[in-house]
Design a protein around this motif. Structure first.
Motif, PDB file in Angstrom:
ATOM      1  N   ASP A 152       0.851  -1.191   0.000  1.00  0.00           N
ATOM      2  CA  ASP A 152       0.000   0.000   0.000  1.00  0.00           C
ATOM      3  C   ASP A 152       0.888   1.242   0.000  1.00  0.00           C
ATOM      4  OD1 ASP A 152      -2.000   1.839   0.173  1.00  0.00           O
ATOM      5  OD2 ASP A 152      -2.842   1.086   2.050  1.00  0.00           O
ATOM      6  N   LEU A 153       1.327   1.639  -1.182  1.00  0.00           N
ATOM      7  CA  LEU A 153       2.271   2.746  -1.297  1.00  0.00           C
ATOM      8  C   LEU A 153       1.635   4.098  -1.036  1.00  0.00           C
ATOM      9  CD1 LEU A 153       4.345   1.500  -4.324  1.00  0.00           C
ATOM     10  CD2 LEU A 153       5.030   1.618  -1.952  1.00  0.00           C
ATOM     11  N   ASP A 154       0.377   4.259  -1.383  1.00  0.00           N
ATOM     12  CA  ASP A 154      -0.297   5.528  -1.098  1.00  0.00           C
ATOM     13  C   ASP A 154      -0.302   5.799   0.403  1.00  0.00           C
ATOM     14  OD1 ASP A 154      -0.997   6.276  -3.737  1.00  0.00           O
ATOM     15  OD2 ASP A 154      -2.651   4.827  -3.697  1.00  0.00           O
ATOM     16  N   PHE A 155      -0.622   4.776   1.181  1.00  0.00           N
ATOM     17  CA  PHE A 155      -0.649   4.926   2.633  1.00  0.00           C
ATOM     18  C   PHE A 155       0.760   5.143   3.184  1.00  0.00           C
ATOM     19  CE2 PHE A 155      -1.064   3.307   7.023  1.00  0.00           C
ATOM     20  CZ  PHE A 155      -2.026   4.211   7.461  1.00  0.00           C
ATOM     21  N   ALA A 156       1.747   4.449   2.619  1.00  0.00           N
ATOM     22  CA  ALA A 156       3.131   4.621   3.069  1.00  0.00           C
ATOM     23  C   ALA A 156       3.612   6.053   2.844  1.00  0.00           C
ATOM     24  CB  ALA A 156       4.041   3.631   2.342  1.00  0.00           C
ATOM     25  N   VAL A 157       3.263   6.629   1.704  1.00  0.00           N
ATOM     26  CA  VAL A 157       3.657   8.007   1.413  1.00  0.00           C
ATOM     27  C   VAL A 157       2.943   8.971   2.355  1.00  0.00           C
ATOM     28  CG1 VAL A 157       3.536   9.833  -0.338  1.00  0.00           C
ATOM     29  CG2 VAL A 157       4.305   7.551  -0.971  1.00  0.00           C
ATOM     30  N   ARG A 158       1.655   8.713   2.626  1.00  0.00           N
ATOM     31  CA  ARG A 158       0.934   9.563   3.581  1.00  0.00           C
ATOM     32  C   ARG A 158       1.550   9.488   4.965  1.00  0.00           C
ATOM     33  NH1 ARG A 158      -4.940   7.804   3.322  1.00  0.00           N
ATOM     34  NH2 ARG A 158      -4.029   6.125   2.137  1.00  0.00           N
ATOM     35  N   LEU A 159       1.964   8.286   5.381  1.00  0.00           N
ATOM     36  CA  LEU A 159       2.617   8.135   6.685  1.00  0.00           C
ATOM     37  C   LEU A 159       3.919   8.921   6.747  1.00  0.00           C
ATOM     38  CD1 LEU A 159       2.172   4.382   7.680  1.00  0.00           C
ATOM     39  CD2 LEU A 159       1.197   6.383   8.793  1.00  0.00           C
ATOM     40  N   LEU A 160       4.719   8.836   5.679  1.00  0.00           N
ATOM     41  CA  LEU A 160       5.962   9.612   5.640  1.00  0.00           C
ATOM     42  C   LEU A 160       5.675  11.107   5.701  1.00  0.00           C
ATOM     43  CD1 LEU A 160       8.194   7.817   2.978  1.00  0.00           C
ATOM     44  CD2 LEU A 160       8.522   7.902   5.430  1.00  0.00           C
ATOM     45  N   ASP A 161       4.675  11.541   4.958  1.00  0.00           N
ATOM     46  CA  ASP A 161       4.310  12.954   4.968  1.00  0.00           C
ATOM     47  C   ASP A 161       3.934  13.424   6.368  1.00  0.00           C
ATOM     48  OD1 ASP A 161       4.771  13.425   2.288  1.00  0.00           O
ATOM     49  OD2 ASP A 161       2.694  13.082   1.685  1.00  0.00           O
ATOM     50  N   GLU A 162       3.120  12.634   7.044  1.00  0.00           N
ATOM     51  CA  GLU A 162       2.681  13.013   8.377  1.00  0.00           C
ATOM     52  C   GLU A 162       3.815  12.919   9.399  1.00  0.00           C
ATOM     53  OE1 GLU A 162      -0.862  10.984   9.593  1.00  0.00           O
ATOM     54  OE2 GLU A 162      -1.874  11.448   7.720  1.00  0.00           O
ATOM     55  N   ALA A 163       4.608  11.864   9.309  1.00  0.00           N
ATOM     56  CA  ALA A 163       5.680  11.664  10.281  1.00  0.00           C
ATOM     57  C   ALA A 163       6.760  12.730  10.175  1.00  0.00           C
ATOM     58  CB  ALA A 163       6.292  10.277  10.114  1.00  0.00           C
ATOM     59  N   LEU A 164       7.056  13.137   8.956  1.00  0.00           N
ATOM     60  CA  LEU A 164       8.124  14.113   8.742  1.00  0.00           C
ATOM     61  C   LEU A 164       7.595  15.529   8.508  1.00  0.00           C
ATOM     62  CD1 LEU A 164      10.369  11.937   6.412  1.00  0.00           C
ATOM     63  CD2 LEU A 164      10.657  12.361   8.850  1.00  0.00           C
ATOM     64  N   CYS A 165       6.278  15.713   8.654  1.00  0.00           N
ATOM     65  CA  CYS A 165       5.641  17.026   8.455  1.00  0.00           C
ATOM     66  C   CYS A 165       6.005  17.609   7.091  1.00  0.00           C
ATOM     67  CB  CYS A 165       6.035  17.993   9.565  1.00  0.00           C
ATOM     68  SG  CYS A 165       5.512  17.475  11.191  1.00  0.00           S
ATOM     69  N   LEU A 166       5.794  16.834   6.049  1.00  0.00           N
ATOM     70  CA  LEU A 166       6.170  17.252   4.700  1.00  0.00           C
ATOM     71  C   LEU A 166       5.091  18.054   3.997  1.00  0.00           C
ATOM     72  CD1 LEU A 166       7.897  14.005   3.403  1.00  0.00           C
ATOM     73  CD2 LEU A 166       8.960  16.022   4.403  1.00  0.00           C
ATOM     74  N   THR A 167       3.859  17.951   4.446  1.00  0.00           N
ATOM     75  CA  THR A 167       2.779  18.673   3.782  1.00  0.00           C
ATOM     76  C   THR A 167       2.361  19.871   4.614  1.00  0.00           C
ATOM     77  OG1 THR A 167       1.156  17.212   4.815  1.00  0.00           O
ATOM     78  CG2 THR A 167       1.894  16.635   2.602  1.00  0.00           C
ATOM     79  N   GLN A 168       1.776  20.843   3.958  1.00  0.00           N
ATOM     80  CA  GLN A 168       1.281  22.024   4.651  1.00  0.00           C
ATOM     81  C   GLN A 168       0.060  21.628   5.476  1.00  0.00           C
ATOM     82  OE1 GLN A 168       2.635  24.951   4.776  1.00  0.00           O
ATOM     83  NE2 GLN A 168       4.182  24.680   3.206  1.00  0.00           N
ATOM     84  N   PRO A 169      -0.061  22.127   6.710  1.00  0.00           N
ATOM     85  CA  PRO A 169      -1.237  21.794   7.511  1.00  0.00           C
ATOM     86  C   PRO A 169      -2.488  22.442   6.924  1.00  0.00           C
ATOM     87  CG  PRO A 169       0.127  23.399   8.646  1.00  0.00           C
ATOM     88  CD  PRO A 169       0.878  22.981   7.416  1.00  0.00           C
ATOM     89  N   THR A 170      -3.613  21.764   7.107  1.00  0.00           N
ATOM     90  CA  THR A 170      -4.876  22.326   6.648  1.00  0.00           C
ATOM     91  C   THR A 170      -5.305  23.420   7.614  1.00  0.00           C
ATOM     92  OG1 THR A 170      -6.157  20.723   7.903  1.00  0.00           O
ATOM     93  CG2 THR A 170      -5.558  20.113   5.640  1.00  0.00           C
TER      94      THR A 170
END
Length: 129
Positions: A8-26
């Motif tokens: 499940d690569l989509d979920f893995a990428v989301r986990l990395l984004d959240e863990a490393l704070c890679l995306t802008q917060p809503t």
């Protein structure tokens, strides 16, 4: 990351984004946690420490599944913007594959089949194959 074992690569990428704070917060996240407001990606601190091997494994599996254009290249760009070290060869491979994704990549067997098919269709009609 167990989602890698399930593919499940989509979920893995989301986990990395959240863990490393890679995306802008809503807007909702900014209202709840004002410490993330007004900071760039590189200024925010990661929520957890991840071993570099986990990030590399995610990127390698993305490359093997030929999802470099949709998942790999954007992830590499976010990682670099956040100052996360990504092995140069792996990052370049992902970025190169994402640029070549527009061209259909054929396996050697598919290449031979297409060559044979074009040879068969170009042969004179009276000649047996």
């Amino acid at each position: 990351v167990s989602c890698l074992s399930y593919g499940d690569l989509d979920f893995a990428v989301r986990l990395l984004d959240e863990a490393l704070c890679l995306t802008q917060p809503t807007q909702q996240e900014e209202d709840v946690t004002p410490e993330g407001a007004g900071t760039s990606i590189a200024q925010r601190k990661p929520r957890v420490f991840l071993e570099p091997k986990v990030i590399e494994d995610v990127l390698r599996l993305i490359g093997r599944r030929r999802l470099s254009k949709s998942l790999g290249a954007p992830l590499v760009m976010r990682l670099r913007a956040a100052g996360v070290m990504v092995p140069e060869r792996l990052a370049e491979a992902i970025l190169n594959c994402s640029q070549q994704a527009d061209q259909k990549l054929l396996s050697p067997l598919e290449q031979r089949r297409s060559e044979r098919q074009s040879w068969c269709t170009s042969a004179p009609s009276g000649v047996p194959l």
